[in-house]
Scaffold this motif. Structure first.
Motif: not given
Ligand code: SAM
Ligand code: MD0
Ligand code: SF4
Length: 352
Positions: A55, A93, A125-127, A148, A150, A161, A169, A188, A216, A218, A221, A289-290
């Motif tokens: 996503f 982040t 928010s480093p993953g 998250y 998702e 993911r 996770r 998500l 959030m 989606f 992208q 991010v989105a």
């Molecule tokens: N890389 C880290 C991670 O993935 O945990 C930190 C970034 S995290 C804050 C990015 C978040 O933004 C995702 O977990 C997702 O919930 C949201 N996100 C990313 N792409 C998106 C999209 N295309 N539409 C809506 N939400 C999105």
């Protein structure tokens, strides 16, 4: 059917009137938080990522992605701008950038610099990181760990993911709680998830004891496997926010500016959200991010959203009110035996 399952289901499938549900959600929010809301500054300081979430614009194989890794000086400058604008917290982040992921002391150093320059609480928010790194980040000044899931439907998780372990996770969030960090969980929606899937996720997201829960919609992208999915309205997200407010009444729930920008703020607050997130300093070159529009003209900055709050009879809480929430949330974990007081308050316990 179990009571909460049944009631969340009836909210999401709209067998109950949605305006009544939003009104109930606002009432529950008022009982716990009065008319005060919180504001988070967003600092997406590195968009390099070794993962391939289907996503996400920043997945490693999207050649057209906007890539940058800001210098420590730049990260601190942007954090200061956010602090000056009046946010309660800085969210640091990154994508899973190998530069930081495999050298966690570099990120710890950045956290410490931002903390000392702004004196604000910090969310990271480093993953997925090594569990030992979390301790380092906490010592450097992090209070929150956002990660998250998702979705809690495992077969879907694997499609969203890609090649990331579901249980690992979850375990990392449990570890974060154990060492005294607060956790943010997230869902998500709007990628083809059904009502039953969303209900399942809302119910399960509470299991790692998050103090903040988000949803959030989606946003498709370009250059990703999900690019041609039909963009969805915010309707499902709003119903999920309301359901989360009713199920998790005392938790923080974001109204993210990253999905629809400031024009979507009022709907989300009306549905029961109480934290404005993804505030970005204008002209900083930082991205969301989105969605990546309305940033540079200041549309996602605090001065511009204040009038919206006023119109709605809401106001920004004081910094001390926000920090009291953090203390209370940390104490709740001690109370439930998830963390020992020794770990959380070493100086205090040692002095006794
Ligand atoms: N890389 C880290 C991670 O993935 O945990 C930190 C970034 S995290 C804050 C990015 C978040 O933004 C995702 O977990 C997702 O919930 C949201 N996100 C990313 N792409 C998106 C999209 N295309 N539409 C809506 N939400 C999105
Ligand atoms: C937001 N763009 O709050 C940010 C981001 C990461 N912890 C948060 C998804 O919407
Ligand atoms: Fe990387 Fe996070 Fe995007 Fe996944 S959601 S590709 S981990 S930045």
């Amino acid at each position: 059917m179990d009571a909460s399952l049944e009631s969340i289901y009836s909210i999401l499938d709209q067998s109950v009137d949605k305006e009544d549900i939003f009104a109930k959600a606002r009432q529950v929010r008022a009982e716990h938080f009065g008319n005060e809301v919180f504001a988070y500054g967003f600092n997406y300081f590195s968009t390099y990522c070794l993962n391939r979430c289907s996503f996400c614009h920043y997945r490693s194989d999207n050649k057209d992605a906007v890539r940058y890794r800001n210098s420590a000086e730049q990260v601190v400058e942007d954090a200061k701008l956010l602090a000056e604008s009046g946010v309660h917290l800085i969210d640091l982040t990154m994508g899973e950038d190998p530069y930081y992921k495999f050298q966690p002391e570099r990120f710890a150093d950045l956290i410490a610099k931002v903390r000392s320059a702004t004196e604000l609480p910090i969310m990271i928010s480093p993953g997925v990181v090594a569990p030992e790194s979390l301790r380092l980040f906490k010592q450097a000044g992090a209070v929150w760990f956002a990660l998250y899931q998702e979705t809690f439907v495992k077969s879907f998780y694997e499609r969203l993911r890609v090649n990331q372990d579901f249980d690992a996770r979850i375990k990392l969030k449990e570890e974060a709680i154990r060492i005294g960090l607060l956790v943010e969980e997230g869902i998500l929606t709007g990628w083809g998830d059904g009502v039953a899937d969303a209900v399942e996720s809302i119910l399960q997201m509470g299991k790692t004891q998050p103090s903040q829960v988000r949803v959030m919609t989606f946003v498709p992208q370009k250059g990703t496997p999900m690019e041609s999915l039909e963009p969805q309205s915010n309707e499902r997200e709003l119903l999920m926010i309301a359901a989360m407010r009713l199920l998790y009444p005392s938790k923080l729930i974001p109204a993210s500016l990253d999905v629809e920008g400031p024009k979507g703020l009022e709907d989300r607050l009306n549905a029961g959200a109480n934290v404005i997130t993804s505030l970005i300093p204008p002209e900083s070159g930082l991205v969301g991010v989105a969605s990546r529009s309305d940033i540079d003209d200041g549309g996602r900055s605090l001065p511009q959203v204040r009038p919206i709050l006023e119109r709605m009879g809401l106001k920004l809480a004081s910094q001390s009110c926000y920090e009291a929430y953090i203390e209370a949330a940390l104490e709740e974990h001690v109370y439930f035996g998830r963390t020992s007081a020794q770990e959380l308050f070493p100086t205090y316990v040692a002095a006794e």
